[in-house]
Write a protein that holds these residues in place. Sequence first.
Motif, short mmCIF file in Angstrom:
data_model
loop_
_atom_site.label_atom_id
_atom_site.label_comp_id
_atom_site.label_asym_id
_atom_site.label_seq_id
_atom_site.Cartn_x
_atom_site.Cartn_y
_atom_site.Cartn_z
N MET A 1 0.85 -1.17 0.00
CA MET A 1 0.00 0.00 0.00
C MET A 1 0.90 1.24 0.00
SD MET A 1 -2.98 1.09 2.75
CE MET A 1 -3.68 -0.53 2.74
N SER A 2 0.55 2.21 -0.78
CA SER A 2 1.36 3.43 -0.85
C SER A 2 1.12 4.30 0.39
CB SER A 2 1.02 4.23 -2.11
OG SER A 2 -0.26 4.82 -1.99
N VAL A 3 2.06 5.18 0.68
CA VAL A 3 1.88 6.09 1.82
C VAL A 3 0.69 7.01 1.58
CG1 VAL A 3 4.26 5.95 2.65
CG2 VAL A 3 3.64 7.72 1.01
N ASP A 4 0.45 7.38 0.35
CA ASP A 4 -0.71 8.20 0.03
C ASP A 4 -2.00 7.47 0.40
OD1 ASP A 4 -1.84 10.65 -1.45
OD2 ASP A 4 -2.79 8.97 -2.50
N GLU A 5 -2.09 6.21 0.05
CA GLU A 5 -3.28 5.43 0.36
C GLU A 5 -3.44 5.22 1.86
OE1 GLU A 5 -5.49 1.30 -0.99
OE2 GLU A 5 -3.61 1.88 -1.95
N ILE A 6 -2.35 5.00 2.56
CA ILE A 6 -2.41 4.86 4.02
C ILE A 6 -3.02 6.11 4.64
CG2 ILE A 6 -1.00 4.75 6.13
CD1 ILE A 6 0.93 2.93 4.51
N MET A 7 -2.53 7.28 4.22
CA MET A 7 -3.04 8.53 4.79
C MET A 7 -4.50 8.77 4.41
SD MET A 7 0.19 11.14 4.62
CE MET A 7 0.72 10.74 2.94
N ARG A 8 -4.89 8.38 3.21
CA ARG A 8 -6.28 8.55 2.79
C ARG A 8 -7.22 7.62 3.56
NH1 ARG A 8 -6.91 11.54 -1.89
NH2 ARG A 8 -4.99 11.90 -3.03
N ARG A 9 -6.81 6.38 3.74
CA ARG A 9 -7.66 5.40 4.44
C ARG A 9 -7.66 5.60 5.94
NH1 ARG A 9 -7.44 -0.55 1.78
NH2 ARG A 9 -7.84 0.07 -0.36
N ARG A 10 -6.53 6.03 6.48
CA ARG A 10 -6.37 6.20 7.92
C ARG A 10 -5.81 7.59 8.22
NH1 ARG A 10 -9.22 1.99 8.20
NH2 ARG A 10 -8.28 -0.05 8.56
N PRO A 11 -6.65 8.63 8.19
CA PRO A 11 -6.17 10.00 8.40
C PRO A 11 -5.41 10.22 9.70
CG PRO A 11 -8.42 10.02 7.58
CD PRO A 11 -8.07 8.59 7.87
N ALA A 12 -5.65 9.39 10.70
CA ALA A 12 -4.92 9.54 11.97
C ALA A 12 -3.42 9.35 11.78
CB ALA A 12 -5.45 8.56 13.01
N THR A 13 -3.02 8.68 10.71
CA THR A 13 -1.60 8.44 10.46
C THR A 13 -0.88 9.69 9.97
OG1 THR A 13 -1.95 7.68 8.19
CG2 THR A 13 -1.98 6.00 9.93
N ILE A 14 -1.61 10.66 9.49
CA ILE A 14 -0.99 11.88 8.96
C ILE A 14 -0.12 12.54 10.03
CG2 ILE A 14 -1.45 14.22 8.10
CD1 ILE A 14 -3.94 13.00 6.69
N GLY A 26 0.56 15.23 0.30
CA GLY A 26 0.52 16.05 -0.91
C GLY A 26 1.70 15.86 -1.84
N CYS A 27 2.64 15.02 -1.47
CA CYS A 27 3.80 14.77 -2.32
C CYS A 27 3.38 13.92 -3.52
CB CYS A 27 4.89 14.04 -1.53
SG CYS A 27 6.33 13.61 -2.54
N PRO A 28 3.73 14.33 -4.73
CA PRO A 28 3.33 13.55 -5.90
C PRO A 28 3.95 12.15 -5.95
CG PRO A 28 4.81 15.32 -6.54
CD PRO A 28 4.49 15.52 -5.09
N ILE A 29 5.01 11.92 -5.22
CA ILE A 29 5.64 10.60 -5.21
C ILE A 29 4.95 9.68 -4.20
CG2 ILE A 29 7.83 9.37 -4.81
CD1 ILE A 29 9.25 11.90 -5.78
N GLY A 30 4.17 10.24 -3.29
CA GLY A 30 3.49 9.46 -2.27
C GLY A 30 2.58 8.37 -2.81
N VAL A 31 2.09 8.54 -4.02
CA VAL A 31 1.23 7.51 -4.61
C VAL A 31 2.03 6.30 -5.07
CG1 VAL A 31 -0.58 9.13 -5.29
CG2 VAL A 31 1.24 8.57 -6.90
N PHE A 32 3.35 6.45 -5.17
CA PHE A 32 4.22 5.36 -5.60
C PHE A 32 5.03 4.75 -4.46
CE2 PHE A 32 3.95 8.38 -9.19
CZ PHE A 32 3.26 7.56 -10.08
N HIS A 33 5.29 5.54 -3.41
CA HIS A 33 6.16 5.09 -2.33
C HIS A 33 5.45 4.20 -1.33
CE1 HIS A 33 9.78 8.07 -2.23
NE2 HIS A 33 9.84 7.20 -3.21
N SER A 34 6.10 3.10 -0.99
CA SER A 34 5.65 2.28 0.13
C SER A 34 6.25 2.90 1.39
CB SER A 34 6.17 0.85 -0.05
OG SER A 34 7.59 0.85 0.04
N VAL A 35 5.87 2.35 2.54
CA VAL A 35 6.47 2.82 3.79
C VAL A 35 7.98 2.62 3.74
CG1 VAL A 35 6.63 2.37 6.27
CG2 VAL A 35 4.40 2.52 5.18
N ARG A 36 8.40 1.48 3.23
CA ARG A 36 9.84 1.20 3.12
C ARG A 36 10.54 2.26 2.26
NH1 ARG A 36 10.92 -4.51 2.00
NH2 ARG A 36 11.22 -4.56 4.23
N ASP A 37 9.95 2.56 1.09
CA ASP A 37 10.54 3.56 0.20
C ASP A 37 10.65 4.92 0.89
OD1 ASP A 37 10.54 1.67 -1.91
OD2 ASP A 37 8.56 2.34 -2.62
#
Length: 74
Positions: A1-14, A26-37
């Motif tokens: 799951m990408s970091v963008d998706e994590i923040m969208r599904r679980r806003p408390a993680t922001i 808001g980072c455009p790379i967030g849709v591609f990055h995993s937590v590891r990345d």
Amino acid sequence: MSVDEIMRRRPATIRVFIRTRMLCLGCPIGVFHSVRDACEAHNLDEEYFSRELLAAMRADDQLNAPSAFERAGA
């Protein structure tokens, strides 16, 4: 799951991303990055960060709450 998706599904993680200075929100790379990345890119310990994310998710009192749409129709 990408970091963008994590923040969208679980806003408390922001808060975790901001507190650890990982400004992925808001980072455009967030849709591609995993937590590891993201951790590698920001030189952050992945195990520590993952524990923080899980803690934020578990503490989210809105996790099992009905959606705003369900409350409005009640």
